[in-house]
Each structure stands twice: as C-alpha cells, then as structure tokens.
Design an enzyme around this catalytic site. Structure first.
Site, PDB file in Angstrom:
ATOM      1  N   ASN A   1      -1.128  31.899  15.885  1.00  7.81           N
ATOM      2  CA  ASN A   1      -1.342  30.701  16.838  1.00  7.81           C
ATOM      3  C   ASN A   1       0.183  30.144  17.188  1.00  7.81           C
ATOM      4  O   ASN A   1       1.263  30.585  16.668  1.00  7.81           O
ATOM      5  CB  ASN A   1      -2.012  29.834  15.950  1.00  7.81           C
ATOM      6  CG  ASN A   1      -1.320  29.249  14.584  1.00  7.81           C
ATOM      7  OD1 ASN A   1      -0.344  28.566  14.604  1.00  7.81           O
ATOM      8  ND2 ASN A   1      -1.840  29.825  13.468  1.00  7.81           N
TER       9      ASN A   1
ATOM     10  N   LYS B   1      -2.405  52.622  15.007  1.00  6.66           N
ATOM     11  CA  LYS B   1      -2.403  51.724  16.077  1.00  6.66           C
ATOM     12  C   LYS B   1      -3.941  52.426  16.734  1.00  6.66           C
ATOM     13  O   LYS B   1      -4.230  53.399  16.986  1.00  6.66           O
ATOM     14  CB  LYS B   1      -1.129  52.125  17.341  1.00  6.66           C
ATOM     15  CG  LYS B   1      -1.333  51.299  18.254  1.00  6.66           C
ATOM     16  CD  LYS B   1      -0.270  51.665  19.242  1.00  6.66           C
ATOM     17  CE  LYS B   1      -0.721  50.888  20.787  1.00  6.66           C
ATOM     18  NZ  LYS B   1       0.305  51.120  21.794  1.00  6.66           N
TER      19      LYS B   1
ATOM     20  N   ASP C   1      -8.173  29.111   1.330  1.00  6.50           N
ATOM     21  CA  ASP C   1      -7.674  27.792   1.812  1.00  6.50           C
ATOM     22  C   ASP C   1      -6.571  27.503   0.743  1.00  6.50           C
ATOM     23  O   ASP C   1      -7.006  27.257  -0.501  1.00  6.50           O
ATOM     24  CB  ASP C   1      -8.880  26.780   1.796  1.00  6.50           C
ATOM     25  CG  ASP C   1      -8.079  25.586   2.347  1.00  6.50           C
ATOM     26  OD1 ASP C   1      -7.355  24.872   2.046  1.00  6.50           O
ATOM     27  OD2 ASP C   1      -9.054  24.923   3.147  1.00  6.50           O
ATOM     28  N   ILE C   2      -5.331  27.671   1.039  1.00 11.06           N
ATOM     29  CA  ILE C   2      -4.132  27.384   0.259  1.00 11.06           C
ATOM     30  C   ILE C   2      -4.066  25.958  -0.195  1.00 11.06           C
ATOM     31  O   ILE C   2      -3.979  25.751  -1.414  1.00 11.06           O
ATOM     32  CB  ILE C   2      -2.844  27.599   1.156  1.00 11.06           C
ATOM     33  CG1 ILE C   2      -2.787  29.279   1.559  1.00 11.06           C
ATOM     34  CG2 ILE C   2      -1.570  27.668  -0.158  1.00 11.06           C
ATOM     35  CD1 ILE C   2      -1.923  29.588   2.655  1.00 11.06           C
TER      36      ILE C   2
ATOM     37  N   LYS D   1     -11.529  15.054   6.294  1.00  5.88           N
ATOM     38  CA  LYS D   1     -10.586  16.289   5.744  1.00  5.88           C
ATOM     39  C   LYS D   1     -10.098  16.086   4.479  1.00  5.88           C
ATOM     40  O   LYS D   1      -9.963  16.819   3.430  1.00  5.88           O
ATOM     41  CB  LYS D   1      -9.797  16.733   6.638  1.00  5.88           C
ATOM     42  CG  LYS D   1      -9.145  18.131   6.658  1.00  5.88           C
ATOM     43  CD  LYS D   1      -8.450  18.781   7.801  1.00  5.88           C
ATOM     44  CE  LYS D   1      -9.393  19.296   8.456  1.00  5.88           C
ATOM     45  NZ  LYS D   1      -9.056  19.849   9.689  1.00  5.88           N
TER      46      LYS D   1
ATOM     47  N   LYS E   1     -10.925  18.451   1.130  1.00  8.63           N
ATOM     48  CA  LYS E   1      -9.875  19.123   0.605  1.00  8.63           C
ATOM     49  C   LYS E   1      -9.485  18.714  -0.674  1.00  8.63           C
ATOM     50  O   LYS E   1      -8.700  19.460  -1.478  1.00  8.63           O
ATOM     51  CB  LYS E   1      -8.259  19.056   1.405  1.00  8.63           C
ATOM     52  CG  LYS E   1      -8.359  19.578   2.924  1.00  8.63           C
ATOM     53  CD  LYS E   1      -8.316  21.035   2.958  1.00  8.63           C
ATOM     54  CE  LYS E   1      -8.356  21.585   4.546  1.00  8.63           C
ATOM     55  NZ  LYS E   1      -8.071  22.997   4.651  1.00  8.63           N
TER      56      LYS E   1
HETATM   57  O1  C5P Z   1      -9.014  22.958   7.383  1.00  7.74           O
HETATM   58  P1  C5P Z   1      -8.035  22.799   8.234  1.00  7.74           P
HETATM   59  O2  C5P Z   1      -7.109  24.235   8.415  1.00  7.74           O
HETATM   60  O3  C5P Z   1      -8.019  22.013   9.381  1.00  7.74           O
HETATM   61  O4  C5P Z   1      -6.969  22.262   7.263  1.00  7.74           O
HETATM   62  C1  C5P Z   1      -5.729  21.800   7.490  1.00  7.74           C
HETATM   63  C2  C5P Z   1      -4.899  21.567   6.212  1.00  7.74           C
HETATM   64  O5  C5P Z   1      -5.077  22.820   5.238  1.00  7.74           O
HETATM   65  C3  C5P Z   1      -3.390  21.963   6.466  1.00  7.74           C
HETATM   66  O6  C5P Z   1      -2.593  20.997   5.570  1.00  7.74           O
HETATM   67  C4  C5P Z   1      -2.957  23.414   6.356  1.00  7.74           C
HETATM   68  O7  C5P Z   1      -1.907  23.650   6.085  1.00  7.74           O
HETATM   69  C5  C5P Z   1      -4.104  23.425   5.203  1.00  7.74           C
HETATM   70  N1  C5P Z   1      -4.871  24.735   5.178  1.00  7.74           N
HETATM   71  C6  C5P Z   1      -4.506  25.933   4.222  1.00  7.74           C
HETATM   72  N2  C5P Z   1      -5.005  27.098   4.115  1.00  7.74           N
HETATM   73  C7  C5P Z   1      -5.834  27.417   5.031  1.00  7.74           C
HETATM   74  C8  C5P Z   1      -6.328  26.488   5.961  1.00  7.74           C
HETATM   75  C9  C5P Z   1      -5.704  25.163   6.119  1.00  7.74           C
HETATM   76  O8  C5P Z   1      -3.377  25.520   3.553  1.00  7.74           O
HETATM   77  N3  C5P Z   1      -6.499  28.508   4.831  1.00  7.74           N
END
Ligand code: C5P
Length: 404
Positions: free
Chosen positions: A213, A292, A311-312, A346, A350
């Site tokens: 992205n 490829k 989701d980190i 959010k 989170k």
């Molecule tokens: O869910 P979304 O992508 O909108 O959330 C954004 C926040 O979550 C940011 O802080 C991003 O760095 C973190 N994030 C993450 N791992 C993911 C998706 C988002 O740590 N897979």
C-alpha cells in the site's frame, strides 16, 4: 525546520582535518534557527580560515583571549554567559585532554572552564585517528569528561584522512545537527523502551509480485526519532520503505505482516510502550506461488485467494504485559471520514488506551498531517503540522499518560 530557534550556540573549532565539516555544521545550525558564535583555536585556523566561518555564521570569529573588541577584554566571560550551549566540533584528542585538566591557556578552553556549568552545557564531537581514539588515555578522558557532565557525541567509523580505517571520524554535519537538536528536547521518556511499527507491509503473490500500500512510513519514523530525542531506547520495526533510520534507533526491517508480528512479539518483551503506526495489509494471498505466475495465452487470470493477516496491535494489546499495565499500547486509525466516531470505535475494538486518528488520504506520503487523540476521557486535536512536530507532541501526550 526551526528546531534551534532562539538558541545561541558557541561553536568551538579545534585543530583537525574535520574542521572542513564544521563549515557545514555551522550552516546547519543557522538553518535550524540558532545564532552561532564561532571561536577557533590557533590550530583550527591551520585547517579552515576564520573568514569562512565568519561568512557562514554572519558574526566575527574569536580566536584569541586578547581580542580588543570586547570592552572589558574578557571575551571568555562574555561569550560563555550568552550561550545556551558550547559545542566543540571538531574536538581533538589534545583538546579533550586539556578540558579534562581544566587547562585554560587560550580562549576556547578558558571559556569552557569559565562557563557557568549549570546553565551552559558543554557538547563535544571528537575527531581523531583510530589509534588515538582507542588509546587508553583517550578512553579515560572520555569517561572522565562524561562524569564531569560533558556530553560526548559518538564518533563515526570508516576511512580516515590518514588513510587508515576505523573509529574516530567526526560525525557528519547532518548527524551532529540531529544530536544537537535531540540534546535540547525534554527527556520525557527516559528509562522507557518504545517499540514502533512503521510503513506498509508486502504480501507476496509469487517470487516477483506482491500486494502493498501507499504508506510512506514517515509518521512512524518521526515517532521513532521523537521518542529517541525524548530519551527512550527505541526499536523501529519497518516494512519496506526508503527512509533513513533516525539516529540512535534500532531498526528491524520486515516485509510481511507475519514477519512484522514475529518481530514485534520478540521486541515487545523488553518494551514499555508500543506504537502501531504501520499500515498492515488486512489480507495476504493464501498460498503464494513458488514460481512466477505466467500468462498462458488463454486470457484466463489467476484466481487469488486471501486469508486474513494477524492483527499485530490487537495481539500485543491482549498480551499479559499490556493487560497488567507494563506495555502501554497506542494504535493509529487512517480513516476517510467520521474520524471521531471511527477512531473511538477502533480504540475499543483494539483494546488500547490511546488511539491516534488521522485522515488517510491526507497523510499518505505527506510531510505534514493533523491528529486526533482518542482515549478513555475523550478526544484531543493536534492541529496540522510537520510529522516530526506532531510526533514530538504525541510523545509528550504518551509520557503524560504513563505517568499517571
Ligand atoms: O484495523 P485497522 O487496520 O484500521 O487498524 C489500524 C491500527 O491497527 C494501526 O495502529 C495499525 O498499525 C494496527 N494494525 C496492526 N495489524 C494489523 C492491522 C492493523 O497492528 N493486521
């Protein structure tokens, strides 16, 4: 930037070939808004002329304690009383030894000894041959100068003017200016270890293609720099970006979201603050091809299947250390509309105490931005500014919240 606006720096030059870098440094200090008074030793004037330094600093240079321009003939007192800091760059091995013993047989050392120590910090940028730098006498001098309250900047490593290779070069002007700016920042995160994610992730489709992205990583890198300036130990886990690492920051390069998670889990063990500024891909190709993918002439397109990425932020926010308050987690939200509502939702989803909202299309790749901080008590706006200025304010906001 005007990071040194209102600061008056006495820039001292001592004898060494690195004097050529002092010209660039002087310019950089002026560009950052400082006023600069140059003082040179006799040896420094063998390497670069006072004319050059006067032109760059826009002030007459002082080279002697017998300079009749001072009405009271006390240049060492007058110059040191006006300064916000004395910066000696380059600082030779001999001058370090002199400082250590309180020698005062010429203007620069006399001024260092005469300065009010509680008001005028002394910063030195050593420059010398690698053997001189490694010598036990120099090692002792560095340690003792630090014990006496002097800030000794690092030295660079590499090819030296003498033809040898090793440690002891003076840092480049652009590195030194960052260190000087950092010196003046409030140390609100000293003794903290900050872990930051930045940039996009890259999810492979095959060995030569992938999905990524437009995140530039600039905000995350600015936060890393601001946290380091604030005295924290900083680890920056970066997706693929073309940005230089802020000084004093440990950088860990990763590609995919899975790599990023693994690095974060490892470094979060020692961290006290986690800031997730990366734009992590939500999905990745379920099974990246080993070779490829080729057109076969039939006009058919490959059917890509996706799986969701971990989701980190949510993972770390749910870890026992975060839950017990040992790891303060901060998330970002890049939205295109309804920032307050989306950011508030959010933050709760989170499970983090602080979420920073911004308008995605207005920030990607830009040098400035505006932030909306959402926590349990409500929302605070940080108006449009450079990303570094915003990062410094965010760091101050985080520091204020972890104090309570
Ligand atoms: O869910 P979304 O992508 O909108 O959330 C954004 C926040 O979550 C940011 O802080 C991003 O760095 C973190 N994030 C993450 N791992 C993911 C998706 C988002 O740590 N897979």
């Amino acid at each position: 930037m005007n990071d040194l606006a209102g600061k008056h720096i006495v820039l001292g030059l001592t004898g060494g070939i690195a004097c050529y870098k002092a010209a660039e440094l002087c310019r950089a200090l002026v560009k950052e808004g400082a006023t600069v008074q140059v003082v040179m030793t006799e040896a420094a004037a063998q390497f670069i002329t006072p004319v050059t330094m006067q032109a760059l600093s826009n002030r007459p240079v002082y080279t002697s304690q017998w300079d009749g321009r001072e009405a009271n003939n006390m240049a060492h007192i007058n110059l040191s009383r006006e300064a916000d800091a004395i910066l000696i760059a380059p600082c030779s091995a001999d001058f370090m030894a002199k400082l250590l013993h309180g020698g005062a047989d010429e203007l620069l050392s006399l001024m260092c000894l005469a300065r009010p120590m509680d008001k005028v910090p002394l910063l030195i940028a050593p420059a010398m041959n690698r053997e001189m730098w490694a010598h036990p006498a120099t090692r002792r001098n560095v340690a003792q100068l630090q014990a006496d309250g002097c800030t000794v900047f690092e030295v660079g490593s590499g090819e030296q003017a003498c033809g040898e290779t090793g440690d002891g070069r003076m840092l480049e002007a652009q590195e030194l200016i960052q260190d000087v700016v950092a010196f003046f920042q409030p140390k609100v995160l000293s003794s903290q270890h900050v872990l930051i994610t930045a940039g996009p992730t890259y999810e492979a489709i095959d060995p030569v293609r992938g999905i990524t992205n437009l995140s530039s990583g600039k905000m995350g890198f600015a936060i890393a720099r601001a946290a380091q300036e604030a005295g924290a130990e900083v680890t920056l886990v970066a997706g693929p970006v073309a940005l230089s690492t802020p000084r004093g920051v440990r950088r860990v390069d990763v590609k995919s979201a899975s790599n990023m998670l693994a690095a974060c889990v490892e470094y979060a063990r020692a961290a006290s603050i986690f800031v997730a500024a990366a734009a992590v891909a939500d999905w990745r190709p379920a099974a990246p091809a080993e070779h490829k993918l080729k057109k076969d002439g039939s006009g058919r397109t490959p059917a890509l299947e996706f799986v969701e990425n971990p989701d980190i932020l949510a993972t770390l926010a749910q870890s026992p250390r975060a839950q017990s308050g040992d790891l303060y987690c901060v998330g970002f939200a890049a939205e295109s509309q309804d920032l307050l509502d989306n950011a508030t939702a959010k933050r709760i989803r989170k499970g983090v105490p602080l979420l920073v909202g911004n308008i995605g299309p207005a920030t990607f790749g830009q040098d400035d931005n505006a932030l909306l901080l959402v926590d349990t008590t409500g929302a605070t706006e940080i108006p449009r500014n450079s990303k570094l200025a915003l990062a410094r304010q965010l760091v101050a906001e985080i520091a204020r919240r972890i104090e309570h």
